[in-house]
Design a protein around this motif. Structure first.
Motif, short mmCIF file in Angstrom:
data_model
loop_
_atom_site.label_atom_id
_atom_site.label_comp_id
_atom_site.label_asym_id
_atom_site.label_seq_id
_atom_site.Cartn_x
_atom_site.Cartn_y
_atom_site.Cartn_z
N MET A 34 5.30 4.62 -0.21
CA MET A 34 4.89 6.02 -0.36
C MET A 34 4.85 6.29 -1.86
O MET A 34 5.68 5.77 -2.62
CB MET A 34 5.88 6.96 0.31
N GLY A 35 3.88 7.10 -2.27
CA GLY A 35 3.77 7.33 -3.70
C GLY A 35 3.09 8.63 -4.06
O GLY A 35 2.55 9.32 -3.20
N ALA A 50 6.30 5.51 -7.13
CA ALA A 50 6.16 4.93 -5.79
C ALA A 50 7.53 4.49 -5.31
O ALA A 50 8.42 4.19 -6.12
CB ALA A 50 5.19 3.76 -5.81
N ILE A 51 7.67 4.43 -3.98
CA ILE A 51 8.93 4.01 -3.39
C ILE A 51 8.64 3.17 -2.15
O ILE A 51 7.77 3.52 -1.34
CB ILE A 51 9.82 5.23 -3.06
N THR A 52 9.32 2.05 -2.03
CA THR A 52 9.11 1.18 -0.88
C THR A 52 9.98 1.62 0.29
O THR A 52 10.84 2.49 0.15
CB THR A 52 9.46 -0.27 -1.25
N SER A 53 9.78 0.96 1.41
CA SER A 53 10.58 1.29 2.58
C SER A 53 12.05 0.97 2.36
O SER A 53 12.92 1.59 2.97
CB SER A 53 10.06 0.52 3.80
N GLY A 54 12.32 0.04 1.47
CA GLY A 54 13.69 -0.32 1.16
C GLY A 54 14.33 0.53 0.08
O GLY A 54 15.51 0.37 -0.23
N GLY A 55 13.54 1.43 -0.50
CA GLY A 55 14.08 2.34 -1.50
C GLY A 55 13.86 1.92 -2.94
O GLY A 55 14.30 2.62 -3.86
N SER A 56 13.17 0.82 -3.17
CA SER A 56 12.86 0.44 -4.55
C SER A 56 11.82 1.38 -5.12
O SER A 56 10.88 1.77 -4.42
CB SER A 56 12.33 -1.00 -4.59
#
Length: 120
Positions: A34-35, A50-56
């Protein structure tokens, strides 16, 4: 079909803060990245965060230390907290979400954009 609805833009004075929200809805099986992107007049659209599903997370150099991206996986929402805003942050901000629908079809969807204006 996956729809994105953004909210939280507006007019703010330099040094002020805003929080943008984006809610995804539709036939969503899973969401990956998501971004937030932005586009200022006469300029190309650029990645803000931006952020990945893992929170990075990943941030544009121009917003590091001032903006914070976060997500609520249970609600399929992504947020952008913007602090210490400057006139150079003035732009239309777009939410972007990618993932898979229940049909296992990949999607990459954009929000309609929300205007952020930083001015005294």
């Amino acid at each position: 079909q996956v729809q994105l609805v953004e909210s939280g833009g507006g007019l703010v004075q330099p040094g002020g803060s805003l929080r943008l929200s984006c809610a995804a809805s539709g036939s969503i099986l899973s969401i990956n990245a998501m971004g937030w992107y932005r586009q200022a007049p006469g300029k190309e659209r650029e990645l803000v965060a931006a952020i990945t599903s893992g929170g990075s997370t990943n941030y544009a150099d121009s917003v590091k230390g001032r903006f914070t991206i976060s997500r609520d996986n249970a609600k399929d929402k992504v947020y952008l907290r913007m602090n210490s805003l400057t006139p150079e942050d003035t732009a239309v901000y777009y939410c972007n979400v990618e993932g898979y629908e229940h049909t296992y079809r990949f999607f990459n969807s954009w929000g309609q954009g929300t205007q952020v204006t930083v001015s005294s």
